[in-house]
Design an enzyme around this catalytic site. Structure first.
Site, mmCIF file in Angstrom:
data_model
loop_
_atom_site.group_PDB
_atom_site.id
_atom_site.type_symbol
_atom_site.label_atom_id
_atom_site.label_comp_id
_atom_site.label_asym_id
_atom_site.label_seq_id
_atom_site.Cartn_x
_atom_site.Cartn_y
_atom_site.Cartn_z
ATOM 1 C CB CYS A 159 -43.256 -32.528 -14.510
ATOM 2 S SG CYS A 159 -41.538 -32.747 -15.040
ATOM 3 C CG ASN A 160 -40.349 -30.061 -17.838
ATOM 4 O OD1 ASN A 160 -40.458 -29.483 -16.798
ATOM 5 N ND2 ASN A 160 -39.113 -30.773 -17.998
ATOM 6 C CD GLU A 223 -36.068 -35.162 -19.852
ATOM 7 O OE1 GLU A 223 -36.090 -36.689 -18.942
ATOM 8 O OE2 GLU A 223 -37.234 -35.055 -19.887
ATOM 9 C CD GLN A 225 -38.910 -39.175 -15.620
ATOM 10 O OE1 GLN A 225 -38.454 -38.201 -15.125
ATOM 11 N NE2 GLN A 225 -40.096 -39.659 -14.977
ATOM 12 C CB ALA A 301 -42.712 -44.453 -3.939
ATOM 13 N N GLY A 302 -43.629 -43.019 -7.217
ATOM 14 C CA GLY A 302 -43.651 -43.284 -8.669
ATOM 15 C C GLY A 302 -42.509 -43.050 -9.597
ATOM 16 C CG MET A 304 -41.666 -37.903 -11.938
ATOM 17 S SD MET A 304 -40.108 -36.995 -12.999
ATOM 18 C CE MET A 304 -40.185 -35.324 -12.548
ATOM 19 N N GLY A 305 -40.679 -40.002 -8.036
ATOM 20 C CA GLY A 305 -40.108 -40.360 -6.883
ATOM 21 C C GLY A 305 -38.971 -41.204 -6.861
#
Length: 559
Positions: A159-160, A223, A225, A301-302, A304-305
């Site tokens: 996402c970044n 972070e 992740q 619901a992956g 990140m979710g």
């Protein structure tokens, strides 16, 4: 008699090994080199000659531009025009161009290049156009390696960031080809891409990836992740042609860096992820500053979710609706977070659920918006006490259409809006990051030493093959003189003797061709030893390495 022939083998191997066909101190001219090597292996074709016979009859049959072919190593001597000797004293501009191209492609080292966009250089509007779903990473590697100057490739799309790492035969041409590819797949003009892209070479590209894996280049410093995403690059690339030795080694070393930084420093303690920052941002925008009475919807619901749901629970949210394609992942989250009311709804009921929600978090891999301006405009007003429905979209590409923010009934935030939360505790994490830089420098030195030592691998292989050809030829000659009455046991003894002598004589040079990576001085010595052996034994390592690269490119093009 057997003993005398064994002595002959020993003398021959010693003479040839200790007196190579070329002098290290006075490298011969090409013609002298041919004459010098003829005495040692007259019956053995040179590596260039063997390669010429294995290639197609003419360069025009190759499936990549002719300008890439090192003409001097690929064309047979018979293909040189008769007037070439006359023209040699005054070469034409075309001949000069061909010569420079041959020199460039046989002498230029491959480069590692990092190229792409990230949250620090490009807005979300541009990043989402280049976002590549994980399922497409193997195909992207194949597409990039099909380019003329790209040997190996990997893609890191989150996402970044969307960053591509390649091993290129030529820096300039490799960058040009990858940039053109990025423009083609995204529709973003090249000048616009160049204004926002990062472009790093070799050590700088390596250092950048290490910083990324350590969480030092993330929106949220430290972070964790991103390390899982770097691991996924390696997992996805396993067995994919083009995700080869240098690139896989680079990413595996990056994983080691990330693990060391998190184990040996406190950079991860108290830090927040993108998901937790999204929850913090939503909490800041609530009038009551509490999720206790808020109607929360999570779409996706992956990975990140799931993190969003966990952080919501940590902030006091005890009931939420989760929309997902299947219920399996939602059930797994329910099992992990007992005591929380998590209601599953299929994707087909998303708008109905949105109509009953005050806060909506979106984190799916959908390549098109899930919420358009038109369908959000049709949603009823939010519950009493909230003026506008809050959308927190941490997906790339975005799940909420940009036009939704124009509505008076909606408030939209995306990943680029999380800076407000991140800035609150960035200073503390910067102090913790100081220890990480030392670890990164250590690992960078190790990787650079390993990468540079790979240059010696072709020399090691060709030197051992050179010695083996001589050993085998001389042993065959010896056995032929001994006649047919030599027993099997004697043959095996002679073979073991010749192998033992060769292995012991090669042991020293081989050790000096391997780099342990402890210091730069030892690496310089290893590379100098490699060049010395190439000159002494006419191993033609640089040219043979280019030949191998061309074979690989031909093979890929023919599939």
């Amino acid at each position: 008699m057997l003993l005398s022939y064994c002595n002959q083998i020993i003398n021959i191997i010693l003479r040839i090994t200790l007196h190579p066909p070329h002098s290290f101190f006075s490298p011969p001219t090409p013609m002298a080199a041919v004459a010098g090597s003829a005495s040692a292996s007259a019956s053995l074709p040179s590596s260039s000659a063997r390669f010429r016979r294995s290639l197609p009859p003419s360069p025009s049959q190759l499936s990549f531009p002719r300008s890439r072919i090192p003409t001097r190593s690929l064309l047979s001597d018979n293909s040189i025009p008769q007037n070439a000797v006359v023209a040699a004293s005054k070469p034409s501009p075309l001949q000069l161009l061909k010569t420079s191209a041959a020199d460039r492609y046989t002498k230029e080292k491959s480069s590692i290049i990092g190229i792409g966009l990230n949250i620090h250089t490009a807005p979300v509007e541009m990043r989402e156009k280049l976002a590549i779903p994980e399922a497409q990473w193997p195909q992207v590697i194949a597409d990039l390696c099909a380019l003329n100057h790209i040997e190996e490739a990997a893609v890191l799309s989150t996402c970044n960031r969307m960053e591509i790492y390649v091993v290129a035969l030529s820096q300039h041409r490799g960058v040009k080809e990858v940039t053109e590819w990025m423009s083609k797949v995204s529709g973003v003009p090249i000048p616009e891409l160049c204004k926002h892209q990062i472009l790093l070479y070799n050590k700088d590209a390596t250092r950048h990836l290490f910083e990324v894996a350590a969480g030092l280049d993330s929106l949220v410093l430290g972070e964790g992740q991103i390390l899982a995403q770097v691991k996924q690059v390696v997992k996805t690339g396993q067995g994919v042609p083009g995700f080869d030795r240098k690139i896989s080694g680079l990413f595996k070393q990056a994983i080691s860096v990330g693990k060391r930084v998190r184990t040996e420093t406190n950079i991860s303690s108290g830090s927040v992820s993108v998901s937790s920052a999204a929850v913090e941002l939503a909490l800041m925008k609530l009038s009551e500053s509490s999720f206790a009475n808020a109607r929360v919807l999570v779409v996706g619901a992956g990975k990140m979710g799931k993190l969003v749901i966990k952080h919501l629970v940590a902030k006091g949210c005890r009931r939420m609706v989760v929309v997902n394609r299947t219920e399996e992942k939602v059930n797994a989250i329910r099992h992990e977070l007992k005591g929380v009311d998590i209601v599953f709804r299929p994707l087909s009921e998303m708008l109905e659920c949105a109509a009953e929600a005050d806060i909506i978090f979106t984190s799916t891999a959908s390549e098109s918006p899930l919420f358009s301006k038109e369908n959000v405009q049709m949603l009823p007003s939010v519950s009493q006490g909230e003026r506008r429905r809050l959308f927190v979209d941490i997906s790339i590409p975005r799940n909420v259409e940009p036009g939704v923010s124009d509505l008076d009934t909606a408030l939209v935030y995306n990943v680029d809006d999380l800076q407000e939360v991140v800035a609150a505790n960035k200073e503390d994490r910067l102090q913790k990051a100081a220890e990480a830089w030392g670890i990164i420098q250590e690992e960078l030195n190790k990787f650079e030493a390993w990468k540079d030592s790979l240059e010696t691998v072709p020399t090691i292989k060709k030197f051992r093959a050179y010695a083996e050809r001589i050993r085998a030829a001389e042993m065959e000659k010896c056995l032929s003189k001994m006649g047919n009455d030599v027993s099997k046991e004697h043959k095996e003894a002679i073979y073991a003797l010749s192998m033992g002598i060769v292995n012991k004589l090669l042991s020293g040079p081989m050790q000096h061709l391997r780099c342990d990576g402890n210091n730069n001085h030892s690496l310089d010595e290893v590379l100098e030893n490699m060049r010395a052996l190439n000159r002494m034994y006419d191993l033609e390592t640089e040219i043979s390495l280019m030949e191998e690269k061309i074979r690989v490119k031909m093979g890929r093009a023919q599939k």
